[in-house]
Design an enzyme around this catalytic site. Sequence first.
Site, mmCIF file in Angstrom:
data_model
loop_
_atom_site.group_PDB
_atom_site.id
_atom_site.type_symbol
_atom_site.label_atom_id
_atom_site.label_comp_id
_atom_site.label_asym_id
_atom_site.label_seq_id
_atom_site.Cartn_x
_atom_site.Cartn_y
_atom_site.Cartn_z
ATOM 1 C CB VAL A 22 -0.943 0.011 1.219
ATOM 2 C CG1 VAL A 22 -1.737 1.309 1.287
ATOM 3 C CG2 VAL A 22 -1.876 -1.188 1.172
ATOM 4 C CG ASP A 40 9.084 -0.315 6.061
ATOM 5 O OD1 ASP A 40 7.949 -0.506 5.590
ATOM 6 O OD2 ASP A 40 9.656 -1.147 6.796
ATOM 7 C CB THR A 90 -4.363 -4.084 10.631
ATOM 8 O OG1 THR A 90 -5.024 -3.985 9.361
ATOM 9 C CG2 THR A 90 -3.945 -2.708 11.083
ATOM 10 C CB THR A 125 -8.049 -2.840 6.897
ATOM 11 O OG1 THR A 125 -7.835 -2.567 5.515
ATOM 12 C CG2 THR A 125 -9.466 -3.339 7.100
ATOM 13 C CB CYS A 265 -7.411 -7.740 2.216
ATOM 14 S SG CYS A 265 -6.136 -6.470 2.053
ATOM 15 N NE ARG A 336 1.558 -9.377 3.698
ATOM 16 C CZ ARG A 336 1.183 -8.087 3.710
ATOM 17 N NH1 ARG A 336 1.175 -7.405 4.826
ATOM 18 N NH2 ARG A 336 0.803 -7.516 2.583
#
Length: 438
Positions: A22, A40, A90, A125, A265, A336
């Site tokens: 993102v 980062d 998240t 999110t 997601c 992931r």
Amino acid sequence: MNLYEKIAKKQEKIAIVGLGYVGLPLAVAFDKQAAVIGYDQNPNKIALYKSGVDPTKEVGDQAVQDSTIEFTADAATLNQAKFYIVAVPTPINLDKTPNLNVLLAATATTGKFLQKGSVVVFESTVYPGTTEEICVPILERESGLVCGVDFAVAYSPERINPGDTEHRLHNIVKVVAGMDEPTTDLVARIYDLIITAGTYRAENIKTAEAAKIIENTQRDINIAFMNELSMIFHRLDIDTQSVLRAAETKWNFLKFYPGLVGGHCIGVDPFYLSYKAERVGYYPQMILSGRKINDSMGKYVAEQTIKLLIKHDKPVKGAKVAIFGVTFKENCPDVRNTKIVDIIAELQEYGVSVMVVDPQADSAEWLEESPLPLVDIVEVCDLDVAIFAVAHTEFRRLDFAAVSQLFRTDDKLPILVDVKGIFDRGAAVDNGFLYWRL
């Protein structure tokens, strides 16, 4: 001169906190319009960006090389900015509850460098209420400033679709919501610098948070329905893909397909909404039922593979199986929360020998998910079963002659498990394969 004008004239900087799938596209896009700091905490990732390498494959190496982004792992650099966008992952814990640790750490880091007049936009999110109830107090604590007096916050959910070459950052409508109308207006104008599709101004931050979380929850439920249908139709000896093609001829039929639902997601966000729902006294039934179905599909694919071996008198223990594709979706290196690990675990429970192939996945990141190393397809031979689990372009290009070379030469009925339906069913059977798909 207001903050928007200063950013547009490159007199103030935008800081992107978190440079993953993102954050990096955001940084590259804003770099064409503003002065950008890309922060980062992972120095190895920053080193790659500085050398012109895009490990996410979202924007490509050339875009990174052509940018003037100030890539850094030094948090102190953030004191040069006044507009911050926090875009960190998240995930969920093992017990399926929200894991906000990375977000909380990124919020604390950002808070240390806030100045009067700063604006912080969250893109991660979260469940409704997180920005104002959890993140704002951290920003105030770390900065010593007061939200609404000294600085402002907003929420603009990310809508990046990794691996999608059609729906990109610039042509997806951006939902924005500030803590008040002036903040919403400012944030919308700044995003309008890079979003050609325009911005949608939600009524408030909680509404924007909720809008994001139901987007993926809706997809999860619809895919769960397709997965349940595929299990029913398998028992009825009906091909699910054929049923869907027929149903899709009706104008209002929603086009969803069965498959493995992993990633950071769709396979995660429903648990955030469920967590918040339970906290306010409501136990969500449909959301969690859909999650239960989708979380079981890796095991289901493995069980069907075992049944195919048994049915056709092939030894299960020691059977050689190769899984093609380990990422959570096609043409994307992200592993992931991939459900391929569930297929592997179940097959190994039966004593099956498993190898994995994926030209897109990052080898080091994959080894964090599974101890099985990735192998090149040229190393694959003498298979009993080939499971094509991810529809990478490289796999779609394979013809049946190439697939046949993967099996034992004396195998009169090679088993081809095609999770995503990338091969033609009739052609597979005509070419001598025992073919199965969701």
